[in-house]
Design a protein around this motif. Structure first.
Motif, PDB file in Angstrom:
ATOM      1  N   PRO A   1       1.205  -1.263  -0.234  1.00 38.34           N
ATOM      2  CA  PRO A   1       0.135  -0.368  -0.355  1.00 38.34           C
ATOM      3  C   PRO A   1       0.698   1.328   0.112  1.00 38.34           C
ATOM      4  N   MET A   2       2.067   1.222   0.476  1.00 42.61           N
ATOM      5  CA  MET A   2       3.025   2.383   0.725  1.00 42.61           C
ATOM      6  C   MET A   2       4.196   1.932   1.103  1.00 42.61           C
ATOM      7  N   ARG A   3       5.033   2.805   0.526  1.00 41.28           N
ATOM      8  CA  ARG A   3       6.136   2.289   1.315  1.00 41.28           C
ATOM      9  C   ARG A   3       6.783   3.615   1.791  1.00 41.28           C
TER      10      ARG A   3
ATOM     11  N   ILE B   1       4.033   1.339   9.993  1.00 37.56           N
ATOM     12  CA  ILE B   1       3.082  -0.832  11.150  1.00 37.56           C
ATOM     13  C   ILE B   1       1.830  -0.217   9.954  1.00 37.56           C
ATOM     14  N   VAL B   2       1.426   0.961  10.139  1.00 36.97           N
ATOM     15  CA  VAL B   2      -0.195   0.800   9.157  1.00 36.97           C
ATOM     16  C   VAL B   2      -0.440   0.105   7.964  1.00 36.97           C
ATOM     17  N   TRP B   3       0.901   0.545   7.134  1.00 39.20           N
ATOM     18  CA  TRP B   3       1.392   0.150   5.530  1.00 39.20           C
ATOM     19  C   TRP B   3       1.330  -1.194   5.912  1.00 39.20           C
ATOM     20  N   ASN B   4       2.261  -2.375   7.109  1.00 38.52           N
ATOM     21  CA  ASN B   4       2.454  -3.503   7.182  1.00 38.52           C
ATOM     22  C   ASN B   4       1.428  -3.771   7.508  1.00 38.52           C
TER      23      ASN B   4
ATOM     24  N   PHE C   1      -1.400   3.657  -1.903  1.00 35.48           N
ATOM     25  CA  PHE C   1      -2.232   4.831  -0.873  1.00 35.48           C
ATOM     26  C   PHE C   1      -1.143   6.555  -1.117  1.00 35.48           C
ATOM     27  N   SER C   2      -0.988   7.176  -0.999  1.00 32.32           N
ATOM     28  CA  SER C   2      -0.514   8.671  -1.948  1.00 32.32           C
ATOM     29  C   SER C   2       0.533   8.793  -0.179  1.00 32.32           C
ATOM     30  N   THR C   3       1.119   9.503  -0.670  1.00 33.41           N
ATOM     31  CA  THR C   3       2.198  10.207   0.425  1.00 33.41           C
ATOM     32  C   THR C   3       1.352  11.316   1.317  1.00 33.41           C
TER      33      THR C   3
END
Lengths: 129, 129
Positions: A88-90, A106-109, B3-5
């Motif tokens: 979802p995001m890096r 934490i959220v993205w993982n 997701f976006s930044t």
DNA sequence: TTTATTACCTACTAAATTAGTATATATTCA
DNA sequence: TGAATATATACTAATTTAGTAGGTAATAAA
């Protein structure tokens, strides 16, 4: 947050092929039935072939066929082949590389794990009407 | 799928504010600490204020403060305020409006429910170091 | 052996989205 | 009044998306 039309078209094309499995079909037929641009679908089918979920035969009487039973192909596979890895995001923050996890990572993982679980749990045969 | 930044920055800024809750902080401080462009963050904070998760006071000695206890603010709220509604894909096929659900809409609906469940279950206080 | 039909490949392009910048205004405190 | 803050809107460069265009390669049938 949104998936691309590639994923959408891919799911439709794969479900279409699942319905006639183990028979084959041409891109032209699929494109027409699913209302997808044929030229664009050609590219997507190429990716799906490289990804190992369909097989193709060239030439007259050629076409595409699912690589294996629809029960053994998941929505997750199809989507990751077409849209790239589900992540979802890096976070690019300097503290996220090592053990110092930033709050957002934490959220993205957590989310990434959930999404994968959900999508790899949806088998192609369950999408057939 | 990504997701976006905006969502990334929003989570960082909100967690930052959670750490000093119920004290306030200026955008300048947050931007510096979280390494976010101040001008851009100003816009995002405006959205978060309209979304009801922070409150602001103008003028000298002004700043931002969380609207309520971090336990009662979720990652889902923050992300939807900044990125719009979480809906992985909208099928525009003609058969998807009514009871005839297309295969892909089944996938997107299941997934949307899961993502929301996951994100609304992550409370801001759990993200504080 | 020719022809039609299919898959396969690469380069290009228009539109939309993202991630900002720039500039100006409004409010409050000292 | 002046400095520090939030607020608002318009603009812009870079990237991504969603295709299109135009061709090549392989195969089956005539």
């Amino acid at each position: 947050m949104r998936f691309s039309t590639k994923a959408e078209y891919g799911l439709k094309a794969m479900t279409n092929l699942a319905q006639c499995y183990p028979e084959q079909k041409t891109i032209g037929e699929i494109a027409k039935e699913e209302n997808i641009s044929q030229k664009y679908l050609e590219r997507l089918m190429g990716l799906l072939r490289n990804g190992g979920v369909v097989q193709s035969t060239k030439g007259k009487q050629g076409g595409y066929v699912l690589d294996r039973d629809p029960k053994k192909i998941t929505a997750g596979e199809i989507i990751e082949i077409l849209d790239g890895e589900i992540a979802p995001m890096r976070c690019v923050g300097k503290f996220c590389a090592s053990e110092h996890k930033c709050p957002s990572s934490i959220v993205w993982n957590k989310l990434g794990v959930q999404i994968k679980k959900t999508l790899y749990d949806i088998k192609l045969n369950t999408l057939i009407k």
